[in-house]
Every structure is written in C-alpha cells, then in structure tokens.
Design an enzyme around this catalytic site. Structure first.
Site, short mmCIF file in Angstrom:
data_model
loop_
_atom_site.label_atom_id
_atom_site.label_comp_id
_atom_site.label_asym_id
_atom_site.label_seq_id
_atom_site.Cartn_x
_atom_site.Cartn_y
_atom_site.Cartn_z
N SER A 1 -27.41 31.60 29.07
CA SER A 1 -28.62 31.74 29.84
C SER A 1 -28.85 30.49 30.66
O SER A 1 -28.43 29.39 30.28
CB SER A 1 -29.81 31.96 28.89
OG SER A 1 -31.02 31.75 29.56
N CYS B 1 -35.87 39.63 38.01
CA CYS B 1 -35.16 39.08 36.85
C CYS B 1 -33.72 38.74 37.21
O CYS B 1 -33.17 39.22 38.18
CB CYS B 1 -35.20 40.07 35.69
SG CYS B 1 -34.65 39.35 34.12
#
Length: 572
Positions: free
Chosen positions: A475, A127
């Site tokens: 993001s 991640c």
C-alpha cells in the site's frame, strides 16, 4: 447555438443521417433535444459506489461536471464503472481483485465509450486503482479528456491528534502486542475516518492525484480540495467546460502524455515520498501511449529527485495540509523553481505546465513543502533495487527510513495469510527478512498489497528491526523496510521462489542492490528442483487476468498498448 462539424467525431455513427433514426429515438426517450443530439457526446465517467467513503462523493461531483459540459455546448452522458477499494479489500483474498480492477476499469470505460461512440471523456475517480484506470482509458481512447480526483478525506481526530486509517491498521498490531486495549482500538476505529474522501496521506490515491495535475490531464489545483469541500464541485464544473474546449482544439491525451510528462510524474512521486504503486501505474499509463517507461526508469528519476514534501506515511502532514497552503500547484511550482520539471509540457488547459504555474507562489511561512535547495533528503522517497534476488528489479520507499541497509536471514511464506498469522503470533525475530511470495501478478493472481502485515509489524514496534520482501505490492500507506514488485515473480520461477529459511539476504537502498548470499551453483541446483505452484483460481476473472498479465516492471499490463495499434478509437 454552436454548429458542430461531426464528420470526424465518433458520435456521427449514432446521431447523423436517416439510418441513425433508431439510435436517435433512444436519445429523445431520455429527454435530449435536437441541439443535444447535434452536439458532441461527452462521457462523464465516475467510480461512484457505496463500498467505501473514497467514492461516495463522486456522483454529486458528476452533476456539476455535466452542468459544465452542457453550458459549454456539448451533451453530457453519465455512466459509472467499478472500483475495488483497498481499505476494504486489504488483508484477505479480496485484495487479489484490487490491481485487476485497474485494468477492468480501463477496459469497461473503453467498451462504454466505443459502444456508444462518445466524443470526449471526463473521468472522476476516488480510490487507488480507479485513478490510473481512468487515466489509462483516456490515453487508450485518445479522445479529448479531462481527469478529476474526487478528493481526500479530512483527518480524523483522536485524543487530540490527527489520525488516518493507517493508524487503525497499526493499532491492530499494537493490540496484538498488548500495548493498547480493545476498547481503545474500538474508539480509534470510530474516529479515524470522519466522512467522504480517499485516504489522506501521500498514499496511492493522493500520489496519483498529484500525478494527474503534473502530467497535465487534470486542471491545475483540481486535486487539492477535500471531497466534502464545495470547491471540488466547482472544479468538476470547470472540468466539464474544459473538455468541450479540448474538443474545439482537438487536443488529445497523447498530445499531453509524453515521455517528458511521464518523467514529470515520476519526479513528483519522488519529491513527495509517494506510493511505490506509481512504479506500476506510470509504466502502464505509458503503455497506453506506446511509450516504454519501465519501473527502473521511474525509480531512477525518483532516486535523483530531492524529497521536499513532508507527507505521511513517512512524514508529518496529510493532503489537507497541502490544500491549506495552496494545493498541488505549490509542489509543482517548487519543483519548477528548482529546475526539475519539464515546464514546456502541454496540459488540458491548452497551456504548458510552466504557463499554468507562472503566478503560483510557494508560501514561506510553512514547512509542508520545502524548496529544492533545502530538501528533507537529497534523494527521492522511492528507489529501485536490483541484484540476484531481483534481476528484473524491485522497489522500496525510503521516505522516513533512518537506515538504508539491512542484512538478515530469510523467513519464507508462500502467501500473505501465512505471513500475517506468523506476525500476529510474533513468530519472527529481529534480523528476519520476511519473504512473502507467490503473490505476484500471475502468482496471486492479482499482486496483493501487504498493508495488514506491514502495519502489524510496525504496531508491534518491530518496523525498524525486520525487513519484508515480496513479489506482491505494498500500500502507499506502508512504511518500514519493505521491498515490493520483486521480479521475476515466484510463480514463473524467479529467484524469490528459490529462497529457503535461513538464507542470508543483503539489501542496500543506497547502492540500489538486493542479493541473496548464495553461489551460482546452489542457485542453479535449486532452480532445477523447483516445481511450479498451483493456484486455486482456475476460472473467472482472476484466471483470465493471470493468462494475460505481464511483468511488474512493465506495469503489469494486460494488452500490448498503443505500440501495436493500427488505429485509435478517436479516429474511427
């Protein structure tokens, strides 16, 4: 049996000589043989956990890595570290933990390696922050190291179309706008993520995975296969073998991570329309090597790099589509053929980047990756902005944007929660520049991403009608006219703290400017009246982070880096 000379290896401190008998007794207790103890000790670090699908395949891959290490003549020692998975942490106070986790990962790997005197490292990450975190640890420790990405998720399928988790975030905005039903939202969330792996678009995880190959810390093509694919286990095995060969050659991360290879990394971000978070992680990685490589350096390179890979969120394809045409090496080869990359940079294969890709062919019958001579855009997907609103700079992803200039009026919020509540209630209008401040590295603390807010705006059909500015982050999945990393941040009195509702703001991504239309006298008057804002985080790790973290344009790092070193762990 290979006879290893341990006279200069860290593991001599725990394996060699009569005084180390107590240490060796622990190794015998774990089933290690005399041969194992006499060989190099290789840390195999993963970020395995059950927080999210990004990380659930990593333990499986670690077993293949250990087999490769063992067969190559060294002793693998598996350990795990944390991750904070952005998809779960997004949109609430948990996101304050995300960027902090990058440095905790690097620190925890350093402590594990130092404490147990391991000689080399293979790191497997899934991640967003775990990829740079592990690579930072490798360069900091400077022991022979190989990085491997855990792999992306397969696309979900909903109503006959490929979907990702970003479609779900945007559907929240559509639901708030009344354009989809709750039942349809529920069906979408059940189909968006079909199994193991990290988010599939060119978001932060896949951006950093591309960087791992082009910068030379990962084996060629190791970033491509999706997490469930057995090819990934094969590359894990090869990574284990490769790190032992690096021990033999004494080839270390700082031989690989140089200014030229960092420039290559910025080039692949621009070429793929990658995540703006690269503007944080590349300076941080450079810091570990003692190299000054700022947000502006990264953004300047990305701006002049043609955008050639048509990837989400600005484009049409996901990581699995890149894998199907040959993987990251195809992107690298297209950039090498276009004369954009430094092909003479060393890699973990012991060969240069150009040598690794000599036989790679860019397929003609595809439109996922285009030649440099026929780009999607002549400039890269991410650019830097500077002006009186951001004297230290800011960053914006322009991949997929039709208009590169926005003029509007400030609508100010002192937290993401307040901004999201206003967006959810549609308490904003076309022409607004939504300002979210006190979310920087110190002010957050932790520099949150704003995907919930930006996705809701897009889902409401307002993505091209407003802009958003923050001293926090976005993001890699964010799209729209969204400017992040504004510095200096509000918490230390940066100009973003001085904005008031209705102030006129002009953003010009083509010129690279971001300005508030205020005269200097007014700015100085507001600065004199400004009072620092208190935070609720006055103890614990977030308080500790706020005390040490530096500015975003230098990577939001928490220590001086290699430039202040008097010795390196690898040479203890």
């Amino acid at each position: 049996m290979t006879q290893w000379d341990k006279s200069r290896m860290p593991s001599r401190h725990v394996t060699v000589g009569p005084e180390r008998a107590p240490h060796r007794s622990y190794y015998y207790a774990m089933g290690m043989t005399d041969e194992d103890i006499a060989s190099p000790l290789v840390g195999v670090a993963t970020c395995w956990n059950e927080a999210a699908p990004c990380n659930t395949a990593l333990s499986r891959q670690a077993q293949s890595t250990k087999r490769g290490v063992k067969e190559a003549g060294a002793a693998p020692r598996e350990f795990t570290t944390i991750t904070v998975t952005d998809g779960i942490a997004m949109g609430h106070q948990g996101m304050k933990s995300s960027l902090v986790s990058r440095d905790v990962i690097a620190d925890s790997v350093e402590l594990t390696m130092r404490g147990h005197c391991y000689d080399a490292l293979v790191g497997i990450a899934g991640c967003d922050k775990s990829l740079p975190g592990l690579m930072m640890a490798m360069v900091r420790l400077n022991v022979p190291s190989v990085f491997m990405y855990g792999g992306s998720i397969m696309p979900g399928t909903f109503e006959g179309k490929d979907v990702t988790v970003v479609d779900v975030f945007e559907a929240v905005g559509q639901f708030a706008a009344g354009t989809i039903s709750e039942e349809r939202l529920c069906q979408l969330e059940r189909h968006a993520c079909p199994g193991e792996g990290a988010c599939g678009g060119q978001f932060t995880a896949n951006t950093m995975a591309c960087i791992s190959e082009v910068i030379g810390l990962a084996l060629p093509n190791s970033a491509g296969a999706p997490a469930p694919d057995l090819d990934r286990d094969h590359f894990a095995y090869l990574s284990g073998k490769a790190v032992v060969e690096l021990i033999r050659k004494n080839l270390r991360p700082r031989d690989i991570v140089t200014l030229k290879s960092l420039e290559n990394a910025a080039i692949i971000v621009g070429a793929t329309g990658g995540s703006t978070n690269a503007g944080l992680h590349l300076p941080a990685l450079a810091n570990e090597a003692g190299i000054r490589f700022t947000l502006q350096d990264v953004a300047e390179i990305m701006r002049r790099t043609p955008h050639i890979a048509d990837l989400k969120p600005g484009g049409r394809y996901v990581a699995y589509d890149v894998f199907k045409i040959g993987g990251v090496p195809v992107i690298i080869k297209a950039l090498l053929e276009g004369g954009l990359l430094n092909g003479d940079c060393m890699t973990v294969t012991g060969k240069t980047l150009a040598e690794n890709h000599r036989e790679v062919i860019v397929p003609k019958d595809q439109d996922v990756v285009r030649p440099v001579s026929d780009p999607i855009s002549p400039i890269g997907g991410v650019v830097d902005l500077k002006g009186n609103l951001a004297p230290e700079g800011a960053i914006v992803k322009i991949a997929g944007l039709e208009k590169l200039r926005f003029e509007g009026t400030a609508l100010c919020f002192d937290s993401e929660e307040d901004a999201f509540a206003a967006v959810d209630a549609r308490a904003y209008k076309p022409g607004d520049v939504i300002v979210i401040r006190y979310e920087g590295p110190k002010g957050g603390p932790g520099m949150r991403e704003m995907l919930s807010t930006t996705s809701a705006i897009y889902g409401q059909g307002m993505g091209d009608k407003v802009a958003l500015i923050t001293d926090g982050r976005f993001s890699g999945a964010t799209r729209g006219f969204c400017i992040g990393h504004v510095g200096p941040e509000a918490a230390i009195g940066g100009p973003i703290a001085l904005l008031r509702n209705g102030d006129r703001i002009i953003i010009d991504a083509e010129k690279g400017t971001i300005d508030m239309m205020l005269n200097e006298a007014e700015i100085e008057a507001r600065r004199a009246a400004w009072v620092p804002r208190k935070t609720d985080y006055n103890s614990g790790v977030l308080w500790k982070y706020a005390q040490t973290v530096g500015p975003a344009y230098l990577g939001a790092v928490t220590h001086p880096g290699a430039s202040a070193e008097t010795h390196t762990y690898a040479d203890i």
